[in-house]
Design an enzyme around this catalytic site. Structure first.
Site, PDB file in Angstrom:
ATOM      1  CG  ASN A 160      -1.925  -1.136   1.192  1.00 25.74           C
ATOM      2  OD1 ASN A 160      -2.631  -1.342   0.217  1.00 25.74           O
ATOM      3  ND2 ASN A 160      -1.961  -1.899   2.260  1.00 25.74           N
ATOM      4  CE1 TYR A 161       0.372   4.673   3.627  1.00 20.70           C
ATOM      5  CE2 TYR A 161       0.258   2.399   4.386  1.00 20.70           C
ATOM      6  CZ  TYR A 161      -0.234   3.687   4.384  1.00 20.70           C
ATOM      7  OH  TYR A 161      -1.336   4.010   5.129  1.00 20.70           O
ATOM      8  CG  LEU A 162       7.051   0.148   0.398  1.00 20.98           C
ATOM      9  CD1 LEU A 162       7.830  -1.107   0.737  1.00 20.98           C
ATOM     10  CD2 LEU A 162       7.859   1.379   0.751  1.00 20.98           C
TER      11      LEU A 162
END
Length: 784
Positions: free
Chosen positions: A741-743
């Site tokens: 979700n963030y990388l």
């Protein structure tokens, strides 16, 4: 047996020699194929035949000898085999088909039946090979079922000696042929050429070459990222699906399963019984011991009771759900003990539902749906100490559901006797089905799978926005530093909050109504009680200590040194406030995001979190990855870089229940591997000592072999030790959330391509489908 060579007309003499053996010629083949004839025996026969060569009695003697041996060995099955053999000969006329012979279970060399006997009878081995290449399908050997069990067993044992048997044929040819010097090379080539190909049948009965089954050709993927995106805000042009799978209706309990109230058996109505089963299934869970859970459950349960049941059941403590609980435990155990056939039936039914309801047609492409089943009724749990835990999640009915699809599509049909709440045709949204749940009044959706175009396109856009932030982040940081000195308190609070979101990757936080959910906060909703200020602590100046519950009631605890101006502002914000007062009393998430939109198009507080996570991964990979490391060490470096991001984003987890046991098992493997390595090193020393004494090639090879064994064991030991280190470091850190979700996945793909790491080591199959766009886009020089 008649072995027919393809050559020129000068080879007729050899053909006449072979054919003169008549019907007994197959026995020569059997003799030289039989595994009891060892190499030494053939060597002796060859020497005897050399000495006797030229003797006119040699051929007669050898044929007599062969017939005698074959008569003794095969007299019990010879008649049937001879009949089968001659039948096969008749069927092989004017054909080119290699078959397995029945004699002794051997597969004989291919009989090549060609033209009638004339001067053009023979052809060169090259022409044979060419003909086989042109008509390859006719050379697939057929399996012949051998009726006699004894012969069948021998055939299985002798498959390994097939090549050796063919070689003995070539030896016999050599010593029986007056023109042997010319024919030896040709015969060896022929034996090699006529060797049957290994075949294997797949499940459908089709023959596939080689050991592995023929793989299905992968379906062509939709490379939506290579197409132009719509500019009018529409998400799709055509959408068709079958609608949701409704929860199964309630099945009443068997009469032997009883409910007791105040020690007396009591029969419940269907509605009350169904809600009672929800509580019975959770008897062993800690939730049923919490006062809030019990209170909320009993309140909603009474709403489902009849007036008579309400008058009798007034105290939850007097209710006995034990028989119900035991019944559901037995059902659970029965499911675990199901036979393979029963499990297969369930699997087939689930697959049928998946194929019918789990896919939709969007813009002429088949797309996977994420959650096509409506959640069944039950008791709400919530995360942490949620004030509404224990409340009844009511059954969702067709009348509660809104369907979204194209006007020109085949609309989903509701269950018989029911109707949908609404049928929409809104192509500005991405959901297929929606309804409102009764606990918190939130809207639930059925959406497409993460690997679908709509979901993946949203991810791509998210990471591109974070990359755009990289271009102007220095300007934004300089601006909020200037705002720390603003004369307006709201600007100062906004600037300090933005500093925390940027530096600590805190979530912005959302406003909630009192009592609606657990007491979780974000940066904008921090209270005075959530921070402590220390002018000096642990040798550092201006330290801020955070301690609060974040998303999913996960505790955030951190001690961070900050800049002096931030520290002074926090002291100012906390003046004359009570512990329960807001720290940023002139700020909320909406105000902050509105300000960020003015600074950069599409910028929100969450974009800072995505940017800092991705840039941290890229920096850590550059620092931790060494070109000299092997594959396991590089993967450990990747996991450590991912771990740094998870710590930054506060992605924690409770240690798995089986953690200690799995670590013990891993340590046992490591100890055993160390013992093997020690033994292998001693073997190397011993082999080196032998080499010094003997100094021969055999001893030298033994040393090299044992050295390779040591290297192999050292690599295996290192893999196990890396695995243990990785597992220990990840005990309380959740790597999956940040990775998915963030990388930016292009960072990971580029790293894999640069260092030759298989992408399967980083992303599993589901994740590779989700990030197919990144795998196709990113090259090894990609920079976030």
């Amino acid at each position: 047996m008649a072995v027919i060579w393809r050559g020129n007309t000068q080879d007729r003499l050899y053909q006449d020699t072979i054919s003169s053996g008549g019907g007994n010629s197959h026995k020569h083949k059997d003799k030289y194929k039989d595994k009891e004839h060892k190499h030494k025996d053939h060597k002796k026969d060859r020497e005897r035949e050399k000495s006797k060569y030229g003797n006119s009695d040699h051929k007669e003697f050898s044929e007599k000898k062969h017939r005698e041996k074959e008569r003794i060995k095969h007299e019990d099955v010879s008649t049937d085999r001879h009949k089968d053999k001659h039948k096969e000969k008749d069927h092989r006329k004017d054909e080119i088909k290699p078959k397995k012979e029945k004699e002794n279970g051997f597969a004989s060399p291919h009989r090549i039946k060609t033209e009638p006997d004339n001067d053009h009878f023979y052809h060169s081995p090259k022409s044979l090979k060419r003909q086989r290449d042109n008509d390859e399908t006719e050379f697939k050997p057929k399996k012949i079922k051998i009726e006699n069990d004894r012969v069948d067993k021998k055939a299985k044992k002798r498959k390994q000696d097939e090549v050796r048997g063919n070689l003995w044929i070539s030896y016999w040819i050599y010593f029986s042929d007056p023109l042997r010097e010319r024919r030896l090379t040709r015969s060896l080539f022929l034996v090699k050429d006529i060797k049957p190909k290994k075949t294997q049948k797949n499940k459908k009965g089709e023959v596939a070459d080689g050991k592995k089954k023929a793989k299905k050709e992968p379906e062509e993927k939709w490379k939506w990222w290579e197409e132009e995106r719509a500019t009018d805000g529409s998400k799709w042009r055509f959408l068709e699906h079958k609608g949701p799978v409704m929860a199964a209706p309630y099945e009443p309990l068997p009469s032997k399963v009883r409910f007791f109230y105040d020690g007396k058996q009591m029969k419940l109505g269907p509605e009350a019984e169904e809600v009672a089963t929800f509580f019975a299934k959770m008897l062993d869970h800690e939730y049923t011991t919490k006062d809030a859970f019990r209170k909320n459950f009993f309140k909603d349960w009474r709403k489902e009771m009849t007036s008579e049941e309400k008058s009798k059941i007034t105290d939850l403590k007097k209710c006995n759900f034990n028989e119900m609980g035991e019944y559901f435990k037995a059902q659970s155990e029965a499911r675990k003990a199901m036979t393979k056939d029963d499990k297969l039936k369930i699997k087939v039914e689930n697959e049928r539902l998946l194929q019918e309801y789990g896919f939709c047609i969007m813009d002429n492409h088949k797309e996977r749906i994420a959650n096509f089943r409506i959640e069944p009724p039950g008791l709400f749990r919530g995360r942490g100490d949620h004030p509404k835990m224990g409340m009844l999640k009511r059954r969702i009915r067709p009348e509660d559901i809104i369907i979204n699809c194209s006007k020109d599509s085949k609309h989903p049909k509701p269950p018989p006797g029911t109707r949908w709440k609404e049928l929409r045709h809104d192509n500005k949204v991405t959901w297929l089905v929606s309804w409102t749940e009764n606990i918190q009044g939130s809207i639930k959706y059925i959406m497409l799978n993460p690997s679908s175009r709509i979901k993946a396109e949203k991810d791509w856009q998210k990471y591109e926005t974070a990359r755009n932030l990289k271009k102007c982040v220095d300007r934004l940081r300089n601006q909020y530093r200037e705002d720390w000195k603003s004369k307006e308190m709201r600007i100062r609070q906004r600037a300090v909050a933005l500093y925390f979101i940027d530096k600590l990757a805190l979530r912005a936080g959302n406003e909630k109504e009192e009592g609606e959910s657990a007491d979780t906060v974000g940066c904008c909703s921090l209270r005075v009680e959530h921070i402590n200020l220390y002018p000096e602590k642990d040798g550092q100046e201006f330290v801020v200590e955070f301690d609060f519950l974040g998303k999913d009631s996960i505790r955030y605890y951190n001690k961070v040194p900050v800049e002096k101006r931030v520290f002074k502002n926090l002291q100012l914000f906390m003046e004359n406030k009570q512990p329960e007062d807001d720290l940023f009393d002139r700020l909320n998430t909406s105000i902050l995001n509105k300000h960020l939109q003015e600074l950069m198009d599409g910028l929100t507080a969450k974009v800072f979190r995505t940017y800092n996570a991705s840039i941290t991964l890229q920096q850590q990979l550059k620092e931790l990855t060494s070109p000299d490391e092997n594959l396991p060490a590089k993967i450990l470096s990747y996991n450590r870089a991912n771990r740094a991001v998870a710590i930054l984003c506060n992605h924690q987890r409770a240690p798995p229940k089986t953690f200690e046991k799995s670590m013990q098992n891993l340590q046992t493997k490591i100890d055993a591997k160390k013992d093997q390595l020690s033994d292998a090193k001693r073997d190397v020393k011993s082999a080196k000592a032998d080499l010094k004494v003997r100094r021969d090639e055999k001893s030298k090879k033994a040393v090299e072999t044992k050295k390779k064994a040591v290297e192999r064991l050292e690599e295996q030991l290192m893999k196990l030790e890396v695995q243990a280190t990785d597992r220990e470091e990840n005990k309380q850190i959740a790597l999956g959330t940040s990775k998915l979700n963030y990388l930016d996945p292009r960072i990971s793909v580029a790293w894999c391509k640069k260092w030759g790491i298989p992408i399967e080591k980083i992303y599993n199959k589901t994740q590779r489908e989700k990030f197919a766009w990144a795998i196709d886009m990113a090259e090894d020089d990609y920079e976030f």
